[in-house]
Design a protein around this motif. Structure first.
Motif, PDB file in Angstrom:
ATOM      1  N   GLU A   1      -5.335  -6.450 -12.452  1.00 43.27           N
ATOM      2  CA  GLU A   1      -5.636  -7.544 -11.523  1.00 43.27           C
ATOM      3  C   GLU A   1      -4.835  -8.792 -11.886  1.00 43.27           C
ATOM      4  OE1 GLU A   1      -6.865  -8.855  -8.104  1.00 43.27           O
ATOM      5  OE2 GLU A   1      -7.356  -6.849  -8.808  1.00 43.27           O
TER       6      GLU A   1
ATOM      7  N   LYS B   1      -1.285  -8.353 -10.745  1.00 43.31           N
ATOM      8  CA  LYS B   1      -1.182  -8.454  -9.290  1.00 43.31           C
ATOM      9  C   LYS B   1      -1.105  -9.907  -8.835  1.00 43.31           C
ATOM     10  CE  LYS B   1      -3.603  -4.150  -8.345  1.00 43.31           C
ATOM     11  NZ  LYS B   1      -4.817  -3.528  -7.818  1.00 43.31           N
ATOM     12  N   GLN B   2      -1.765 -10.807  -9.568  1.00 44.49           N
ATOM     13  CA  GLN B   2      -1.760 -12.226  -9.194  1.00 44.49           C
ATOM     14  C   GLN B   2      -0.349 -12.802  -9.215  1.00 44.49           C
ATOM     15  OE1 GLN B   2      -4.426 -13.860  -8.061  1.00 44.49           O
ATOM     16  NE2 GLN B   2      -5.690 -12.047  -8.372  1.00 44.49           N
TER      17      GLN B   2
ATOM     18  N   SER C   1     -11.987  -1.911  -2.932  1.00 47.46           N
ATOM     19  CA  SER C   1     -10.951  -1.956  -3.947  1.00 47.46           C
ATOM     20  C   SER C   1      -9.556  -1.821  -3.337  1.00 47.46           C
ATOM     21  CB  SER C   1     -11.188  -0.839  -4.971  1.00 47.46           C
ATOM     22  OG  SER C   1     -10.120  -0.773  -5.873  1.00 47.46           O
TER      23      SER C   1
ATOM     24  N   ASP D   1      -6.301  -4.926  -2.052  1.00 47.82           N
ATOM     25  CA  ASP D   1      -4.858  -4.862  -2.289  1.00 47.82           C
ATOM     26  C   ASP D   1      -4.087  -4.917  -0.974  1.00 47.82           C
ATOM     27  OD1 ASP D   1      -5.341  -4.695  -4.974  1.00 47.82           O
ATOM     28  OD2 ASP D   1      -4.770  -2.596  -5.182  1.00 47.82           O
TER      29      ASP D   1
END
Length: 155
Positions: A32, A35-36, A130, A134
Motif C-alpha cells: 500500500e 502504491k501511494q 480490495s 486499486d
C-alpha cells in the motif's frame, strides 16, 4: 446386457497418472505504501497481476468455475496496462492521448465486470473492495493524464 456394455462406452483409464500442477512463480505485488508513490505504469502492471490472480481464482481455485465474466475482466483489466505501456512510445501527443483514453475506457469496463462478479456472489465485499480500490486509483490517475494532455494539445 446393459446399455453401457453393449456399446462399450466405458471410460478409458489414462495410461499415465495426471501430472501435478506446476507451481508458478508469481510477481510480487506493490505494498500500500509503494502504491501511494507509484507511477501509472507500475500501478497498471500491479493491477494486471492482481487481475490474473483473480482470473485464476475464479476459474481454477474457487468452487465457482466461472469462465465468461472472468475472461472479460481478465481482458479489460490487463488491457489497461498494455495500453499505458504502448502510450509510452506514442508517435505523437495525439497518439499518446488516444492510448490513454483507451486505457481509461478499459478501466471503466473493468469496473463493470468487477461489479457484476461482486453483485452475483463471485466476489465477497472484502475481495471486491480490495481490487476496486486499486482500480479507482488507476482511474483517477488516467483521468488526470487524459485531462492534462487534452489541455496541452488543445483538444
Amino acid at each position: 446386457m446393459s446399455y453401457q456394455n453393449k456399446y462399450n462406452w466405458k471410460r478409458k483409464q489414462p495410461a499415465t497418472p495426471p501430472k501435478p500442477k506446476k507451481e508458478r512463480k508469481l510477481a510480487s505485488l506493490l505494498s500500500e505504501e509503494q502504491k501511494q508513490n507509484a507511477n501509472i505504469q507500475d500501478l497498471a502492471y500491479d493491477f494486471a497481476c492482481r487481475i490474473i490472480r483473480l482470473y485464476q481464482y475464479l476459474t481454477e481455485d474457487s468452487g465457482y468455475k466461472e469462465y465468461i465474466m472472468s475472461k472479460q475482466v481478465f481482458r479489460s483489466g490487463t488491457s489497461i496496462g498494455a495500453n499505458v505501456r504502448e502510450a509510452q512510445h506514442a508517435q505523437s501527443d495525439a497518439d499518446f492521448l488516444s492510448k490513454m483514453q483507451i486505457s481509461l475506457k478499459e478501466c471503466n469496463e473493468t469496473d463493470y465486470w468487477l461489479q457484476l462478479l461482486h453483485d452475483n456472489g463471485y466476489l465477497n465485499d472484502v475481495q471486491f473492495d480490495s481490487i476496486n480500490t486499486d482500480r479507482i486509483r488507476i482511474h483517477k490517475l488516467l483521468n488526470a493524464i487524459v485531462s492534462t494532455t487534452r489541455r496541452k494539445i488543445g483538444k
